[in-house]
Design a protein around this motif. Structure first.
Motif, PDB file in Angstrom:
ATOM      1  N   THR A   1      -6.857  -3.507  11.472  1.00  0.00           N
ATOM      2  CA  THR A   1      -7.762  -2.399  11.132  1.00  0.00           C
ATOM      3  C   THR A   1      -8.304  -1.719  12.383  1.00  0.00           C
ATOM      4  OG1 THR A   1      -9.723  -3.828  11.091  1.00  0.00           O
ATOM      5  CG2 THR A   1      -8.487  -3.578   9.015  1.00  0.00           C
ATOM      6  N   PHE A   2      -8.735  -0.448  12.147  1.00  0.00           N
ATOM      7  CA  PHE A   2      -9.528   0.281  13.144  1.00  0.00           C
ATOM      8  C   PHE A   2     -10.845   0.632  12.469  1.00  0.00           C
ATOM      9  CE2 PHE A   2     -10.891   4.464  14.791  1.00  0.00           C
ATOM     10  CZ  PHE A   2     -11.180   4.078  16.088  1.00  0.00           C
ATOM     11  N   GLU A   3     -11.920   0.206  13.087  1.00  0.00           N
ATOM     12  CA  GLU A   3     -13.253   0.337  12.473  1.00  0.00           C
ATOM     13  C   GLU A   3     -14.113   1.252  13.344  1.00  0.00           C
ATOM     14  OE1 GLU A   3     -16.914  -2.588  11.055  1.00  0.00           O
ATOM     15  OE2 GLU A   3     -15.160  -3.399  12.090  1.00  0.00           O
ATOM     16  N   MET A   4     -14.877   2.129  12.670  1.00  0.00           N
ATOM     17  CA  MET A   4     -15.829   3.004  13.363  1.00  0.00           C
ATOM     18  C   MET A   4     -17.092   3.113  12.525  1.00  0.00           C
ATOM     19  SD  MET A   4     -15.361   6.976  14.559  1.00  0.00           S
ATOM     20  CE  MET A   4     -14.041   6.555  15.683  1.00  0.00           C
ATOM     21  N   ASP A   5     -18.200   2.686  13.152  1.00  0.00           N
ATOM     22  CA  ASP A   5     -19.506   2.715  12.466  1.00  0.00           C
ATOM     23  C   ASP A   5     -19.452   1.900  11.190  1.00  0.00           C
ATOM     24  OD1 ASP A   5     -20.443   4.400  14.461  1.00  0.00           O
ATOM     25  OD2 ASP A   5     -19.867   6.210  13.347  1.00  0.00           O
ATOM     26  N   ASP A   6     -18.866   0.699  11.333  1.00  0.00           N
ATOM     27  CA  ASP A   6     -18.758  -0.252  10.213  1.00  0.00           C
ATOM     28  C   ASP A   6     -17.939   0.290   9.034  1.00  0.00           C
ATOM     29  OD1 ASP A   6     -20.286  -2.099  11.587  1.00  0.00           O
ATOM     30  OD2 ASP A   6     -22.177  -1.324  10.766  1.00  0.00           O
ATOM     31  N   ILE A   7     -17.141   1.291   9.325  1.00  0.00           N
ATOM     32  CA  ILE A   7     -16.272   1.845   8.277  1.00  0.00           C
ATOM     33  C   ILE A   7     -14.825   1.700   8.751  1.00  0.00           C
ATOM     34  CG2 ILE A   7     -15.617   3.901   6.986  1.00  0.00           C
ATOM     35  CD1 ILE A   7     -18.486   4.897   7.303  1.00  0.00           C
ATOM     36  N   TYR A   8     -13.989   1.162   7.880  1.00  0.00           N
ATOM     37  CA  TYR A   8     -12.577   0.987   8.222  1.00  0.00           C
ATOM     38  C   TYR A   8     -11.863   2.329   8.087  1.00  0.00           C
ATOM     39  CZ  TYR A   8     -13.427  -4.026   8.005  1.00  0.00           C
ATOM     40  OH  TYR A   8     -13.906  -5.285   8.235  1.00  0.00           O
ATOM     41  N   ILE A   9     -11.495   2.894   9.248  1.00  0.00           N
ATOM     42  CA  ILE A   9     -10.797   4.177   9.257  1.00  0.00           C
ATOM     43  C   ILE A   9      -9.319   3.999   8.955  1.00  0.00           C
ATOM     44  CG2 ILE A   9     -10.287   6.221  10.644  1.00  0.00           C
ATOM     45  CD1 ILE A   9     -13.242   5.803   9.962  1.00  0.00           C
ATOM     46  N   PHE A  10      -8.769   2.895   9.419  1.00  0.00           N
ATOM     47  CA  PHE A  10      -7.332   2.633   9.267  1.00  0.00           C
ATOM     48  C   PHE A  10      -7.126   1.146   8.998  1.00  0.00           C
ATOM     49  CE2 PHE A  10      -3.160   1.429  10.887  1.00  0.00           C
ATOM     50  CZ  PHE A  10      -2.334   2.421  10.364  1.00  0.00           C
ATOM     51  N   ALA A  11      -6.287   0.824   8.015  1.00  0.00           N
ATOM     52  CA  ALA A  11      -5.964  -0.565   7.696  1.00  0.00           C
ATOM     53  C   ALA A  11      -4.479  -0.674   7.373  1.00  0.00           C
ATOM     54  CB  ALA A  11      -6.804  -1.062   6.517  1.00  0.00           C
ATOM     55  N   ALA A  12      -3.817  -1.610   8.014  1.00  0.00           N
ATOM     56  CA  ALA A  12      -2.376  -1.835   7.793  1.00  0.00           C
ATOM     57  C   ALA A  12      -2.138  -3.312   7.501  1.00  0.00           C
ATOM     58  CB  ALA A  12      -1.569  -1.402   8.998  1.00  0.00           C
ATOM     59  N   CYS A  13      -1.284  -3.594   6.538  1.00  0.00           N
ATOM     60  CA  CYS A  13      -0.996  -4.998   6.207  1.00  0.00           C
ATOM     61  C   CYS A  13      -0.218  -5.652   7.339  1.00  0.00           C
ATOM     62  CB  CYS A  13      -0.222  -5.085   4.897  1.00  0.00           C
ATOM     63  SG  CYS A  13       1.432  -4.369   4.939  1.00  0.00           S
ATOM     64  N   ILE A  14      -0.314  -6.944   7.436  1.00  0.00           N
ATOM     65  CA  ILE A  14       0.326  -7.655   8.547  1.00  0.00           C
ATOM     66  C   ILE A  14       1.848  -7.542   8.470  1.00  0.00           C
ATOM     67  CG2 ILE A  14      -1.601  -9.250   8.898  1.00  0.00           C
ATOM     68  CD1 ILE A  14      -0.090 -11.335   7.311  1.00  0.00           C
ATOM     69  N   ASP A  15       2.429  -7.413   7.253  1.00  0.00           N
ATOM     70  CA  ASP A  15       3.885  -7.273   7.139  1.00  0.00           C
ATOM     71  C   ASP A  15       4.355  -6.006   7.836  1.00  0.00           C
ATOM     72  OD1 ASP A  15       4.206  -9.601   5.752  1.00  0.00           O
ATOM     73  OD2 ASP A  15       4.185  -8.665   3.775  1.00  0.00           O
ATOM     74  N   CYS A  16       3.662  -4.901   7.604  1.00  0.00           N
ATOM     75  CA  CYS A  16       4.054  -3.632   8.235  1.00  0.00           C
ATOM     76  C   CYS A  16       3.910  -3.715   9.742  1.00  0.00           C
ATOM     77  CB  CYS A  16       3.187  -2.500   7.692  1.00  0.00           C
ATOM     78  SG  CYS A  16       3.588  -2.022   5.996  1.00  0.00           S
ATOM     79  N   CYS A  17       2.830  -4.267  10.214  1.00  0.00           N
ATOM     80  CA  CYS A  17       2.586  -4.307  11.658  1.00  0.00           C
ATOM     81  C   CYS A  17       3.547  -5.237  12.370  1.00  0.00           C
ATOM     82  CB  CYS A  17       1.123  -4.740  11.919  1.00  0.00           C
ATOM     83  SG  CYS A  17      -0.081  -3.504  11.422  1.00  0.00           S
TER      84      CYS A  17
END
Length: 605
Positions: A112-128
């Protein structure tokens, strides 16, 4: 590491355990087993290998999931710096992967990428993990492509690895498959990356006695003969990469050797005849099968051992008398002549008829009882009529064996079709040692014989599903061992390839020509003598010819007498030096002369 501290389970360290220990652990300290266990990170079952576990808390991670990188910083893949996160504290029960757009449970790990306690981007571990692995592979290919490669299969120029997979025709395996490939830096040459890294030696169950060695073309010493892949049975071209055993002359295409289950070889159980072999004649026999009438019909004939009977026969003008006891040999000049039947021209055996008026006419009892008309599967359109060719004064050639005959023949009155009485009663189906299925009698087949590699328009025996064929001579008239004067005191066995521990070439000791190492041959291990099948036991095209009496010839000063003899293996033709035991020949009876000549040489002089 046998024990780790993981950010997702701060209460206790995780221990590395094998999956059987994890699955077999009891639940809540009782006797109940846990059964199927899921990974906390990916929720996939832990079914094999090792995993990290906290048995106390029932918390499990695949070893690979426990070792995931905590961060991903790949600008070429993602816009943001990603962190491995446990989303179990999400208010929602699920979340959507921003890469594959598939809904995931909140408990599974994500990057994930988090900004101000909000998840801006989330990718499953399989994709990554998949994308990172692909990028790592691509980077490795780029590094490999910078290096020039020298390969034994193309020694003239260096090769370069291409960065993109493509469907190219490979000069190694001769197939067009898609994948990474090498290209010649200065020529017309491409090979698959997989072909460039083939193992130099392999072992195959098809050839268990020796290892197979990788070669990049057919060696020049094997150019004298045609070779076929031992697995797919297709022709071996000279410029193909092969796995081979030079000792046994075993060749296989590289793809066939590595994937023999995919080759288009004939399958077992496809034979078109009944596989029950109990009622079939098995070959090779202990002696050459030249007298089928005797073997197939002798036991069916009835005879009276106490008295002789008189008979009249359509082929002879005088009455005949039946003999059931041995008669005194009338040819006192020769100690070992072969008296033959005037019907089948085979050695005379009891019971047989002779002319009551003293003619030199003799006839097997079973030949005297041959049917006058015959329906034969090799000539189904018309029936065949039994004739005595001696009364026609013409020598007819048998369609089955191509031997000339001047005695009994079956003839089609409509067609120019002649079949001697021996070929007319050959078995319709046989079993041969060289093939796993029964063989069916045919005539005028398309392929060449698998034993002598020659085309034969006469009677052959074939297994159509396997494309296997033997002509009549190789199938029936080549016994499993033969005597020859070159090997005194023992017989020479009939051998089928491969002949182990024989790296040198074979040369026939009679014709002195090189022999095909993949064809059957007579080979003496003791004396190291080799013989073609038709050299050690040549085809007798006069087997059905009956001549008697004496003849004056231009090439010899004394009269010569027609005779068939059986002597020691030293009884040879004075012209061609070949064995003439049992063959129609002419010999000089003068006491001061020891001249013998086979009928074939006599015809050619």
């Amino acid at each position: 590491m046998e024990e780790i501290n993981h950010f997702s389970h701060k209460s206790h360290p995780l221990k590395l355990l094998d999956s059987e220990t994890i699955v077999g652990a009891s639940v809540n300290g009782g006797g109940e087993k846990s059964g199927l266990i899921g990974c906390y990170a990916c929720e996939k079952p832990i079914s094999g290998g090792f995993a990290y576990a906290c048995i106390q808390c029932r918390y499990f991670l695949h070893k690979s999931c426990a070792q995931l990188p905590l961060t991903i910083d790949e600008p070429s893949l993602y816009h943001h710096h990603l962190t491995l996160t446990d989303l179990k504290n999400l208010n929602s029960r699920s979340w959507d992967c921003d890469v594959c757009r598939i809904q995931k449970k909140s408990e599974v790990f994500s990057y994930t990428f988090e900004m101000d306690d909000i998840y801006i981007f989330a990718a499953c571990i399989d994709c990554c993990v998949t994308r990172i692995a692909l990028k790592a592979e691509a980077d490795a290919i780029k590094e490999e492509a910078k290096k020039k490669v020298e390969h034994e299969g193309h020694p003239k120029h260096t090769l370069s690895l291409k960065l993109r997979p493509a469907a190219i025709f490979c000069d190694a395996c001769k197939t067009k498959d898609e994948g990474l490939f090498y290209e010649c830096d200065n020529g017309d040459f491409w090979i698959h990356k997989t072909c460039a890294s083939l193992a130099p030696t392999i072992y195959l169950p098809h050839h268990p006695n020796h290892e197979l060695v990788l070669i990049y073309s057919l060696p020049e010493k094997f150019f004298n003969f045609l070779y076929y892949c031992e697995i797919c049975k297709k022709y071996i071209h000279r410029n193909e990469w092969l796995y081979h055993c030079a000792n046994c002359r075993f060749f296989a295409h590289i793809k066939c050797a590595l994937h023999p289950e995919h080759s288009s070889t004939p399958r077992d159980g496809l034979s078109t005849v009944d596989e029950d072999e109990n009622g079939l004649m098995h070959f090779p026999m202990s002696v050459a099968f030249t007298d089928p009438l005797k073997l197939l019909h002798f036991e069916k004939m009835t005879r009276d051992d106490d008295e002789t009977t008189n008979s009249n026969h359509w082929s002879h003008p005088h009455p005949l008398i039946l003999h059931v006891q041995p008669q005194t040999n009338s040819m006192s000049v020769c100690s070992d002549p072969i008296e033959v039947c005037h019907g089948c021209v085979r050695p005379l055996s009891l019971p047989y008829y002779t002319c009551k008026d003293g003619c030199s006419f003799s006839l097997h009892k079973y030949c005297a009882e041959l049917p006058l008309k015959l329906q034969h599967p090799l000539h189904p359109d018309h029936s065949l009529v039994l004739i005595n060719a001696a009364g026609h004064f013409i020598n007819h050639k048998c369609i089955g064996c191509f031997s000339y005959g001047n005695m009994y023949l079956y003839r089609c009155e409509t067609c120019e079709f002649y079949l001697d009485v021996n070929c007319a009663f050959l078995p319709k189906t046989i079993k041969h040692k060289s093939h796993k299925h029964p063989l069916i009698q045919v005539i005028d087949p398309d392929p060449s014989c698998n034993a002598c590699n020659k085309y034969n328009e006469g009677i052959s025996y074939i297994c159509k599903p396997c494309h296997f064929i033997l002509d009549m001579y190789c199938a029936m008239r080549s016994p499993h061992s033969l005597a020859h004067r070159y090997c005194k005191g023992h017989k020479i066995p009939l051998m089928y390839p491969p002949i182990m521990d024989h790296p040198e070439d074979f040369y026939c000791d009679i014709c002195e020509k090189e022999m095909h190492p993949k064809l059957p041959l007579y080979y003496c291990h003791k004396c190291k003598n080799s013989f073609h099948l038709d050299c050690i036991s040549r085809i007798d095209y006069q087997a059905n010819m009956l001549y008697k009496g004496t003849r004056n010839v231009s090439y010899h000063k004394h009269p010569l007498t027609f005779v068939r003899r059986k002597k020691t293996p030293k009884y040879v033709c004075s012209i061609c030096n070949q064995d003439i035991n049992g063959y129609l020949s002419l010999e000089c009876r003068a006491r001061v002369c020891n001249f013998n000549i086979c009928y074939e040489c006599h015809e050619n002089l």
